[in-house]
Design a protein around this motif. Structure first.
Motif, PDB file in Angstrom:
ATOM      1  N   ALA A 138      51.070  -5.796 -19.855  1.00 26.13           N
ATOM      2  CA  ALA A 138      50.457  -5.413 -18.582  1.00 26.13           C
ATOM      3  C   ALA A 138      50.706  -6.510 -17.550  1.00 26.13           C
ATOM      4  O   ALA A 138      50.936  -7.662 -17.889  1.00 26.13           O
ATOM      5  CB  ALA A 138      48.952  -5.197 -18.743  1.00 26.13           C
ATOM      6  N   ASP A 139      50.622  -6.108 -16.302  1.00 21.56           N
ATOM      7  CA  ASP A 139      50.683  -7.032 -15.170  1.00 21.56           C
ATOM      8  C   ASP A 139      49.248  -7.205 -14.681  1.00 21.56           C
ATOM      9  O   ASP A 139      48.542  -6.205 -14.454  1.00 21.56           O
ATOM     10  CB  ASP A 139      51.565  -6.424 -14.074  1.00 21.56           C
ATOM     11  CG  ASP A 139      51.830  -7.371 -12.928  1.00 21.56           C
ATOM     12  OD1 ASP A 139      50.880  -8.072 -12.489  1.00 21.56           O
ATOM     13  OD2 ASP A 139      52.968  -7.404 -12.434  1.00 21.56           O
ATOM     14  N   VAL A 140      48.804  -8.432 -14.498  1.00 25.58           N
ATOM     15  CA  VAL A 140      47.412  -8.663 -14.080  1.00 25.58           C
ATOM     16  C   VAL A 140      47.105  -8.068 -12.704  1.00 25.58           C
ATOM     17  O   VAL A 140      45.939  -7.905 -12.361  1.00 25.58           O
ATOM     18  CB  VAL A 140      47.024 -10.163 -14.107  1.00 25.58           C
ATOM     19  CG1 VAL A 140      47.063 -10.694 -15.526  1.00 25.58           C
ATOM     20  CG2 VAL A 140      47.885 -10.982 -13.179  1.00 25.58           C
ATOM     21  N   ARG A 141      48.128  -7.725 -11.941  1.00 27.54           N
ATOM     22  CA  ARG A 141      47.896  -7.096 -10.634  1.00 27.54           C
ATOM     23  C   ARG A 141      47.618  -5.602 -10.760  1.00 27.54           C
ATOM     24  O   ARG A 141      47.241  -4.965  -9.781  1.00 27.54           O
ATOM     25  CB  ARG A 141      49.113  -7.321  -9.732  1.00 27.54           C
ATOM     26  CG  ARG A 141      49.369  -8.804  -9.442  1.00 27.54           C
ATOM     27  CD  ARG A 141      50.657  -9.012  -8.703  1.00 27.54           C
ATOM     28  NE  ARG A 141      51.766  -8.603  -9.569  1.00 27.54           N
ATOM     29  CZ  ARG A 141      53.039  -8.573  -9.189  1.00 27.54           C
ATOM     30  NH1 ARG A 141      53.377  -8.904  -7.960  1.00 27.54           N
ATOM     31  NH2 ARG A 141      53.979  -8.220 -10.033  1.00 27.54           N
ATOM     32  N   GLU A 181      45.238  -3.038 -11.966  1.00 25.41           N
ATOM     33  CA  GLU A 181      43.849  -2.916 -12.405  1.00 25.41           C
ATOM     34  C   GLU A 181      43.683  -1.944 -13.568  1.00 25.41           C
ATOM     35  O   GLU A 181      42.958  -2.228 -14.526  1.00 25.41           O
ATOM     36  CB  GLU A 181      42.973  -2.477 -11.233  1.00 25.41           C
ATOM     37  CG  GLU A 181      41.511  -2.370 -11.586  1.00 25.41           C
ATOM     38  CD  GLU A 181      40.650  -1.918 -10.430  1.00 25.41           C
ATOM     39  OE1 GLU A 181      39.523  -1.462 -10.692  1.00 25.41           O
ATOM     40  OE2 GLU A 181      41.082  -2.015  -9.268  1.00 25.41           O
ATOM     41  N   ALA A 182      44.346  -0.796 -13.509  1.00 24.08           N
ATOM     42  CA  ALA A 182      44.210   0.199 -14.579  1.00 24.08           C
ATOM     43  C   ALA A 182      44.766  -0.340 -15.896  1.00 24.08           C
ATOM     44  O   ALA A 182      44.161  -0.145 -16.961  1.00 24.08           O
ATOM     45  CB  ALA A 182      44.911   1.496 -14.188  1.00 24.08           C
ATOM     46  N   ALA A 183      45.904  -1.019 -15.851  1.00 27.17           N
ATOM     47  CA  ALA A 183      46.497  -1.578 -17.070  1.00 27.17           C
ATOM     48  C   ALA A 183      45.606  -2.669 -17.658  1.00 27.17           C
ATOM     49  O   ALA A 183      45.458  -2.776 -18.883  1.00 27.17           O
ATOM     50  CB  ALA A 183      47.888  -2.134 -16.774  1.00 27.17           C
ATOM     51  N   MET A 184      45.001  -3.462 -16.782  1.00 27.29           N
ATOM     52  CA  MET A 184      44.091  -4.511 -17.259  1.00 27.29           C
ATOM     53  C   MET A 184      42.852  -3.910 -17.910  1.00 27.29           C
ATOM     54  O   MET A 184      42.400  -4.391 -18.949  1.00 27.29           O
ATOM     55  CB  MET A 184      43.699  -5.437 -16.107  1.00 27.29           C
ATOM     56  CG  MET A 184      44.838  -6.311 -15.611  1.00 27.29           C
ATOM     57  SD  MET A 184      45.501  -7.398 -16.890  1.00 27.29           S
ATOM     58  CE  MET A 184      44.093  -8.452 -17.192  1.00 27.29           C
ATOM     59  N   ARG A 185      42.325  -2.874 -17.311  1.00 32.30           N
ATOM     60  CA  ARG A 185      41.148  -2.197 -17.883  1.00 32.30           C
ATOM     61  C   ARG A 185      41.499  -1.623 -19.256  1.00 32.30           C
ATOM     62  O   ARG A 185      40.726  -1.757 -20.213  1.00 32.30           O
ATOM     63  CB  ARG A 185      40.658  -1.098 -16.949  1.00 32.30           C
ATOM     64  CG  ARG A 185      39.404  -0.408 -17.489  1.00 32.30           C
ATOM     65  CD  ARG A 185      38.819   0.603 -16.529  1.00 32.30           C
ATOM     66  NE  ARG A 185      38.260  -0.127 -15.399  1.00 32.30           N
ATOM     67  CZ  ARG A 185      38.650   0.029 -14.127  1.00 32.30           C
ATOM     68  NH1 ARG A 185      39.588   0.888 -13.822  1.00 32.30           N
ATOM     69  NH2 ARG A 185      38.073  -0.660 -13.174  1.00 32.30           N
TER      70      ARG A 185
END
Length: 91
Positions: free
Chosen positions: A56-59, A61-65
């Motif tokens: 994931a890329d920390v930018r 939001e959905a991937a981080m969640r």
């Protein structure tokens, strides 16, 4: 009773400081969640360690969640969260 191994979630774990911290905590038996943008880098960092990998890329939001929820389901609430991701230049 021995304390449980720490649960550690690290962003930016595919290289640099994040990878070094992953190896440090992994050598101590930590349960690792390693997040990064480059699968090859994550796999290199995780070699020889017990770790869950999250691409994931920390930018994003959905991937981080999604990554956070997966870590919570698979390992549990982290004892340590390390935000070591560097900002990437815009495409």
């Amino acid at each position: 009773m021995a304390p449980h191994p720490p649960k550690v979630f690290i962003t930016g774990a595919s290289s640099g400081l994040g990878a070094a911290l992953a190896r440090h905590y992994g050598a101590q038996g930590a349960q690792l969640g390693l997040l990064g943008r480059r699968l090859e880098g994550l796999q290199k960092t995780a070699a020889g360690l017990t770790a869950r990998l999250y691409l994931a890329d920390v930018r994003d939001e959905a991937a981080m969640r999604t990554a956070a929820e997966a870590f919570l389901q698979e390992i549990g609430t982290p004892d340590i969260v390390i935000a070591a991701a560097a900002s990437a230049s815009a495409p």
